[in-house]
Motif scaffolding. Structure first.
Motif, PDB file in Angstrom:
ATOM      1  N   GLN A 197       0.843  -1.205   0.000  1.00  9.56           N
ATOM      2  CA  GLN A 197       0.000   0.000   0.000  1.00  9.56           C
ATOM      3  C   GLN A 197       0.875   1.251   0.000  1.00  9.56           C
ATOM      4  N   CYS A 200       2.615   1.333  -3.614  1.00 11.19           N
ATOM      5  CA  CYS A 200       1.658   1.746  -4.648  1.00 11.19           C
ATOM      6  C   CYS A 200       1.250   3.202  -4.449  1.00 11.19           C
ATOM      7  N   ALA A 204       1.846   5.716  -7.422  1.00 12.17           N
ATOM      8  CA  ALA A 204       0.696   6.108  -8.233  1.00 12.17           C
ATOM      9  C   ALA A 204      -0.368   6.862  -7.448  1.00 12.17           C
ATOM     10  N   GLU A 220      -5.374   4.737  -4.560  1.00 13.95           N
ATOM     11  CA  GLU A 220      -4.561   3.893  -5.437  1.00 13.95           C
ATOM     12  C   GLU A 220      -3.723   2.916  -4.615  1.00 13.95           C
ATOM     13  N   GLY A 221      -3.131   3.435  -3.531  1.00 15.86           N
ATOM     14  CA  GLY A 221      -2.325   2.589  -2.664  1.00 15.86           C
ATOM     15  C   GLY A 221      -3.164   1.478  -2.052  1.00 15.86           C
ATOM     16  N   GLY A 224      -4.280  -1.101  -4.954  1.00 11.30           N
ATOM     17  CA  GLY A 224      -3.101  -1.803  -5.462  1.00 11.30           C
ATOM     18  C   GLY A 224      -2.504  -2.712  -4.402  1.00 11.30           C
ATOM     19  N   GLY A 225      -2.323  -2.174  -3.194  1.00  8.98           N
ATOM     20  CA  GLY A 225      -1.684  -2.931  -2.117  1.00  8.98           C
ATOM     21  C   GLY A 225      -2.503  -4.140  -1.708  1.00  8.98           C
ATOM     22  N   ALA A 227      -4.884  -5.694  -3.404  1.00  6.25           N
ATOM     23  CA  ALA A 227      -4.994  -6.677  -4.494  1.00  6.25           C
ATOM     24  C   ALA A 227      -3.716  -7.507  -4.596  1.00  6.25           C
ATOM     25  N   LEU A 228      -2.569  -6.838  -4.596  1.00  2.00           N
ATOM     26  CA  LEU A 228      -1.308  -7.566  -4.718  1.00  2.00           C
ATOM     27  C   LEU A 228      -1.070  -8.482  -3.516  1.00  2.00           C
TER      28      LEU A 228
END
Lengths: 310, 206
Positions: A197, A200, A204, A220-221, A224-225, A227-228
């Motif tokens: 997090q 990301c 971004a 975004e963090g 992205g965080g 999900a990854l």
């Protein structure tokens, strides 16, 4: 340690090596002089090396090692929490009970694996004992507020954190003797979610997700965080008793709880007017700054695994 | 030998128990002759301040303590004289002719630094009590010695008065900028300024 554990630690070591290399490259490219963001990143990476080594060392000593490690973690977390929460002189007996009775007792109960008591010891017995002790001094000023604070600190720093070593008490069919890996999985997923997090968000991040609570967290963090980290949690299913999809769902659950935990603990810090809980981990802040997400993820994870698998 | 071993044990225990985080906000930890003055809320105050100094400074820094409390009993007097190398002052002034400041001025004359608590007694409330005038007289007699405020936060929660078992809460010591005595400044103005400088550090904590 069995092959899977070694493989896991080798993987983490490789990841940290890569992180250190990137950190070093960034610093090299930026040139001499202080670079707050990069310096903080490198401090964080170095602290990760220390934390992984400490956890690895505790794993060498198995069950006892992990219980002792988390006893210390809870102690430092409780101390940070109580330092920042104002109490009055009459709360002394309650604080003595928290540090010298509740904390060792909780870990003793986990050490001997007495689920029936360690699951209710703090939420029931200490919940009643603490206000009794606080009332002895006869001081009624902000009484409810004060007793709530001591109880809350114990719940977060001792009860919630002790859910991590409590995973060792579970008897899961076909997974005997491998419970340490379940702890490793939980800690890896929750922590890597925090890290991703952060990464990301730095790469971004544009839209703040909770500007009042935690201005550094971005939409975004978060996406992205989480999900990854969910993906990583799912693909590590081979160290857990879960199937791929089950590991994925659990990973999503603990990542979301971890995120929420970060926000809640941040709200408390902001209310007290501080940025960090403490100063013991270079670049990260205090023990609670590093563990806020684990505090919220671990108890729910423990009870759900116990309900379906235990 | 025994005394320095005990000193090592006590300072280590104090640091372990409280974390003893020293923040040098307006001065640095240099081996300069100084008078450190701090708020006083617990018997552990000077131990913690002493423990939070780097070892080389600690060797030349002596706490000022009331002889009425510290000379009672063999253990206390051993601790204050041999372990902490304290400067004992007669707070009661048992002999009217004696100057209670003399012991402190003698220590300064030898080149030692001092730890003093200008409130004179332990303060159980928030904030600070009015200052005793000793700090002013020392600053006036020895303008070459730096006068440095030190705010000790949280120790009153670690060791509340009348309780035996300390709580392991974190303590912070904020070291401020040297005061300096102005030529024209009177006693009350200086003490007021010293008191405000210390209170300002209390707000800066965390």
């Amino acid at each position: 340690m069995d092959r899977n554990t070694l493989l896991l630690f080798a993987g983490i070591g490789g990841l940290l090596l890569l992180a250190s290399l990137i950190g070093w490259l960034l610093k090299y490219r930026a040139g001499p002089g202080p670079q707050p963001v990069i310096d903080n990143l490198n401090a964080r990476i170095n602290a990760w090396w220390v934390m992984v080594l400490v956890i690895g060392f505790a794993f060498l000593f198995g069950y006892t090692g992990v219980v002792v490690l988390f006893y210390c973690v809870s102690f430092y977390a409780l101390r940070e929490f109580m330092t920042l929460t104002p109490t009055r002189r009459s709360d002394y007996p309650a604080l003595v009970a928290a540090f010298y009775f509740a904390l060792p007792m909780q870990y003793l109960l986990i050490g001997i694996g007495w689920y029936g008591l360690f699951a209710i010891f703090i939420p029931v017995y200490l919940f009643l004992l603490l206000p009794i002790l606080s009332s002895l001094g006869g001081d009624t000023t902000r009484f409810l507020e004060r007793t709530s604070k001591v109880q809350w600190g114990l719940m977060i720093a001792v009860y919630c954190i002790s859910s991590v070593p409590a995973l060792l008490t579970l008897e899961i069919a076909g997974y005997e003797g491998r419970n340490l890996l379940l702890i490793a999985w939980l800690v890896i997923v929750v922590q890597i979610s925090d890290v991703l997090q952060y990464v990301c968000g730095k790469l971004a991040g544009k839209h703040k997700i909770a500007p009042k609570l935690s201005p550094s967290k971005t939409v975004e963090g978060f996406f992205g965080g989480v999900a990854l980290a969910t993906l990583i949690g799912a693909s590590l299913y081979w160290i857990t008793p879960f199937a791929f999809w089950q590991a994925g769902l659990f990973a999503l659950l603990v990542c979301l709880l971890g995120f929420a935990g970060g926000l809640v603990m941040s709200a408390i810090k902001r209310d007290r007017g501080v940025k960090d809980w403490g100063h013991m981990i270079e670049g990260h802040g205090g023990m609670l700054d590093r563990l806020d997400s684990v505090c919220f993820a671990a108890p729910v994870f423990f009870h759900m695994v116990r309900y379906w698998w235990g | 030998m025994l005394a320095s071993l005990i000193a090592f044990f006590i300072t280590s225990a104090a640091r372990l128990l409280t974390g003893a985080r020293a923040l040098w906000l307006g001065s640095t930890a240099q081996a300069v002759q100084r008078i450190y003055y701090a708020n006083h809320s617990s018997h552990g105050d000077f131990v913690l301040l002493w423990a939070s100094l780097p070892a080389e400074l600690r060797k030349r820094t002596r706490p000022v303590a009331g002889s009425d409390y510290w000379m009672k009993g063999a253990l206390r007097s051993f601790l204050i004289q041999r372990v902490f190398n304290g400067v004992l002052v007669d707070r009661q002034r048992s002999e009217p002719s004696s100057n209670p400041l003399q012991a402190m001025l003698d220590a300064l004359e030898q080149g030692d630094s001092l730890i003093v608590f200008p409130e004179g007694t332990r303060n159980m409330e928030d904030g600070l009590l009015p200052f005793k005038s000793g700090l002013y007289h020392m600053a006036k007699a020895r303008p070459d010695v730096e006068v440095i405020p030190v705010w000790i936060a949280n120790l009153n929660r670690v060791m509340p008065k009348g309780r035996a078992l300390p709580l392991p809460l974190l303590c912070t010591l904020s070291f401020g900028a040297p005061l300096g005595l102005d030529e024209e400044e009177g006693k009350d103005a200086f003490l007021e300024r010293a008191r405000n400088a210390l209170l300002a550090l209390a707000l800066e904590e965390v």
